[in-house]
Design a protein around this motif. Sequence first.
Motif, PDB file in Angstrom:
ATOM      1  N   THR A   8       0.815  -1.219   0.000  1.00 52.80           N
ATOM      2  CA  THR A   8       0.000   0.000   0.000  1.00 52.80           C
ATOM      3  C   THR A   8       0.849   1.270   0.000  1.00 52.80           C
ATOM      4  OG1 THR A   8      -0.094  -0.153   2.387  1.00 52.80           O
ATOM      5  CG2 THR A   8      -1.922  -1.112   1.166  1.00 52.80           C
ATOM      6  N   TRP A   9       2.152   1.126  -0.250  1.00 54.31           N
ATOM      7  CA  TRP A   9       2.985   2.331  -0.262  1.00 54.31           C
ATOM      8  C   TRP A   9       3.976   2.265  -1.422  1.00 54.31           C
ATOM      9  CZ3 TRP A   9       3.232  -1.625   3.219  1.00 54.31           C
ATOM     10  CH2 TRP A   9       4.426  -2.347   3.282  1.00 54.31           C
ATOM     11  N   ARG A  55      10.123   3.398  -0.363  1.00 54.95           N
ATOM     12  CA  ARG A  55      10.726   4.460   0.446  1.00 54.95           C
ATOM     13  C   ARG A  55      12.239   4.387   0.318  1.00 54.95           C
ATOM     14  NH1 ARG A  55       5.958   3.510   4.098  1.00 54.95           N
ATOM     15  NH2 ARG A  55       6.822   1.465   4.526  1.00 54.95           N
ATOM     16  N   ALA A  56      12.908   5.421   0.806  1.00 54.61           N
ATOM     17  CA  ALA A  56      14.372   5.426   0.794  1.00 54.61           C
ATOM     18  C   ALA A  56      14.895   4.117   1.371  1.00 54.61           C
ATOM     19  CB  ALA A  56      14.871   6.615   1.613  1.00 54.61           C
ATOM     20  N   GLY A  57      15.802   3.492   0.668  1.00 57.27           N
ATOM     21  CA  GLY A  57      16.417   2.268   1.178  1.00 57.27           C
ATOM     22  C   GLY A  57      15.573   1.030   0.963  1.00 57.27           C
ATOM     23  N   GLU A  58      14.445   1.166   0.266  1.00 56.29           N
ATOM     24  CA  GLU A  58      13.537   0.032   0.104  1.00 56.29           C
ATOM     25  C   GLU A  58      13.528  -0.410  -1.359  1.00 56.29           C
ATOM     26  OE1 GLU A  58       9.562  -0.774   2.568  1.00 56.29           O
ATOM     27  OE2 GLU A  58       9.377   0.800   1.074  1.00 56.29           O
ATOM     28  N   GLN A  59      13.581  -1.705  -1.571  1.00 58.61           N
ATOM     29  CA  GLN A  59      13.503  -2.226  -2.944  1.00 58.61           C
ATOM     30  C   GLN A  59      12.113  -2.020  -3.524  1.00 58.61           C
ATOM     31  OE1 GLN A  59      14.507  -6.336  -2.181  1.00 58.61           O
ATOM     32  NE2 GLN A  59      16.427  -6.099  -3.304  1.00 58.61           N
ATOM     33  N   VAL A 101      11.741  -7.251  -5.199  1.00 59.41           N
ATOM     34  CA  VAL A 101      11.433  -8.214  -4.136  1.00 59.41           C
ATOM     35  C   VAL A 101      10.998  -9.544  -4.755  1.00 59.41           C
ATOM     36  CG1 VAL A 101       9.883  -8.755  -2.207  1.00 59.41           C
ATOM     37  CG2 VAL A 101      10.785  -6.427  -2.471  1.00 59.41           C
ATOM     38  N   ASP A 115      -2.092   3.856   6.278  1.00 61.01           N
ATOM     39  CA  ASP A 115      -1.757   4.280   4.918  1.00 61.01           C
ATOM     40  C   ASP A 115      -0.344   3.866   4.545  1.00 61.01           C
ATOM     41  OD1 ASP A 115      -4.153   5.463   4.587  1.00 61.01           O
ATOM     42  OD2 ASP A 115      -3.441   7.528   4.745  1.00 61.01           O
ATOM     43  N   GLY A 118      19.476  -6.474   0.666  1.00 66.56           N
ATOM     44  CA  GLY A 118      18.948  -5.221   0.129  1.00 66.56           C
ATOM     45  C   GLY A 118      17.671  -4.767   0.808  1.00 66.56           C
ATOM     46  N   GLN A 148      15.596  -3.504   4.291  1.00 65.91           N
ATOM     47  CA  GLN A 148      15.752  -2.950   5.637  1.00 65.91           C
ATOM     48  C   GLN A 148      15.152  -3.891   6.670  1.00 65.91           C
ATOM     49  OE1 GLN A 148      13.584   0.719   5.132  1.00 65.91           O
ATOM     50  NE2 GLN A 148      15.464   1.900   5.377  1.00 65.91           N
TER      51      GLN A 148
END
Lengths: 473, 473
Positions: free
Chosen positions: A291-292, A295-299, A304, B243, B297, B299
């Motif tokens: 649902t997002w 974000r920074a640092g996220e694949q 995934v 959210d 990779g 977090q």
Amino acid sequence: MIDQAHIAALTGILGDKGVVTEPRDMAAYQTGARYDEGRAALVLRPETTEEVSAAVGYCVTHGIPLIPQSGNTGLVSGSTPDASGTQAVLSLDRMTQRFDLDLDNRSLRVGAGFRLSDVNQKLERHGLFFPIDLGADPRLGGMLATNTGGSRFLKYGDVRRNTLGIKVVLADGEGTILDHTSELRKNNTGIDWKQLFIGTVGSFGIITECVLNLEPLPKQMATAYLVPASGAHVMPLLRAMEDRLGAYLSAFEGMSKNAVAAALDHVPSLKNPFQGGNVPDYVILAELSRTWDPRAGEQPLDAVLETVLADIWESEDPPLADAFVGPAHEMWALRHALSEGVKHAGKLIAFDLSFRRGDIMAFCDRMKDEMPQTFAEVTICDFGHIGDGGVHFNLVVPRDSAAASDKDFERRLRDWVFAIAVQDFNGSFSAEHAIGRKNQAYYDLYTHQKIKDMAHGLKVITSPGDLGTVSFG
Amino acid sequence: MIDQAHIAALTGILGDKGVVTEPRDMAAYQTGARYDEGRAALVLRPETTEEVSAAVGYCVTHGIPLIPQSGNTGLVSGSTPDASGTQAVLSLDRMTQRFDLDLDNRSLRVGAGFRLSDVNQKLERHGLFFPIDLGADPRLGGMLATNTGGSRFLKYGDVRRNTLGIKVVLADGEGTILDHTSELRKNNTGIDWKQLFIGTVGSFGIITECVLNLEPLPKQMATAYLVPASGAHVMPLLRAMEDRLGAYLSAFEGMSKNAVAAALDHVPSLKNPFQGGNVPDYVILAELSRTWDPRAGEQPLDAVLETVLADIWESEDPPLADAFVGPAHEMWALRHALSEGVKHAGKLIAFDLSFRRGDIMAFCDRMKDEMPQTFAEVTICDFGHIGDGGVHFNLVVPRDSAAASDKDFERRLRDWVFAIAVQDFNGSFSAEHAIGRKNQAYYDLYTHQKIKDMAHGLKVITSPGDLGTVSFG
């Protein structure tokens, strides 16, 4: 029979717009989405629960049989009148007065006449949706009355799970209104009466309003086609995905070679996505969603999915023969075209079955083994919701075959398939289409007499009037 | 009355181990977890569904009232005999014969006598669990009969959502066995009868076996204490978390200052986690979980939580006054100690309420406003499951106060609180504890006569015998 006095009285209750008697105007209410065509005495189109109550009370008192109808997209003749011309259709299509969104509660109180697509369009700007994903575009009342499931059941469940409350009009002489429109998620203060009306196709009462649970709208999706190493590897593959992805996994759909080929043959807009155009025996469409945005640092989610697939490749006895990640829109386009494809492949005889997940492939294998000797004209074009055990077991016979014109062929075929599905595999003969005239005989056949007796008693207690296409008792 | 002939006949059915008549051996079956103490004529301990059926048939035929009892951990006197000494307790505690795990289907067919902790211990090595998280350790039959919810409802739902099938013995002269132990997830072929027995505390039948949906066990968790900027910011905070986290968010629990202080005062093993020891007016325990370890990779989850909290801090009118991520074990230890803490703070009068989520803080504010004038002796020590609308609204009066010894005080207090919760806020007077002798009067008061009439009719259809502590009709 419905005479002019009845029409005048019902017009008094519902107004001119609320009563339809012109054959031309009644046509759409008499014809079902796939199979059936009937004849209505008249069509009632109330706008409020109070109007439904008054109309139902009148009809029950005067012995006028009522057929509740919602979006009329069902496939089991559950919402159309029979051929007698004596039944009144009560349509929910004007029940769109109420749309009360509660953002804090993530819930929506809404009239039963809204279409699913309209609801979700209105919710989009709030980042929410009603998480039932269907090929058709039904109205809410019918979705509740049939307890639809769809392609993302694996993550979100069915309509039953996502219904917090309902308002129902009973078919008694008073048109009693039961108001169970609670917005509560936890409430254990007696019988949960709404459960009786969900999935029972309007025979126990007419749902006029509901309170729905909403879910945050996915912002990211990733999809892949997975080719299992063999039929026996489908379940290990599903379990490997569930272990590694938990609630990310939002669909795990199976498509047989015949179903895919029918879609590619008959739906020109599709591209063949498989290497060299060779359609595998069986393909899984797997979908991840969250649902997002990343974000920074996220694949991103497709990375995934690539990682997880690589991990599964490296496991012992890998359940995969091939896999590729691709654009969600294209991958779903093929999945959604299967239904259209098989319709064009010949005369379609469709089954909506479900099984313990581990039995799906075994059932399909048995059918493939036995069908040629038993019904040689039949081609099996199955696809389904492997993640929740549902199988759209579609059978096709050539239009010019003897079977296609033999009136008894379909009944014999159904008897045989259901006997194996229900008796040998403890499966369901109606996973998500519920009951209608089309499959009433199998309810009668496979339901224990004690259950029928209890259902009859319940009918007498709630809605003794002549309501709906189905007799449960 | 139960005479020697009855005891001999029931011993013939259940064997020596199946019939308890020694007062010393019956003690545990007569005393409830918190409030009640009764007297049983005898205790029946069947081992199989067939034994339950035979014993129930005998008791109904001979007019012996039956009280089904499972783990006996409930708080509303739903599972213990009254003071008359004429009732037979039918305990499920030996119904642990069956434990059939279906890994492909992610489901478990299991005897109703298993304790939740035993089930989850046996499932752990398969990476699965039954996702209902409770303070108590009930047996499954009682969990179904009360439809428990718990702390992770937000992600996994209640027992109803996670029950695929049940086997039930009806209280009729035959002890009819209804076998609805389907393993199917999608099955819409009639009335979903299991729904009648879930949450109705055994009055319509005794659940002896069930099929449960299992979920992949979380492998990673992250927790934080969140201090909302004000009561009005609790909902914006919840929505901001939902959210941004979707199905990652597995708990969102609220704790009032008084409840936290009571726990810190009375449970010596707890450390005060707040800066300078200053407990905030209201604290949220938020939990994220996922079913896999961090991959290359990716977090770790506490970093995800930090990122999300930073993002919320930076939003307009940030709903947070303070927040800190900490070890899940310690953070939950405080949450789980609240119940124990308030018990030691004085005489406890507990309420298990639920509301639309947006109404929780408004209800608590109104109580804080009006309580001092209305019941001056009362301290409010509320906590609850904000994510699903549940509030454990615990009220404490000093043990040496006039109120503590006034027999009528509790009734007057309950009448007043329920009137506001149910009538003014459309809330529930029993969110997840269901009904028992303790709150039967409020069922009688707040349930519409038509619903009671229907419930009575349903009782006659299913289990006309004298069964359970509750009368729904």
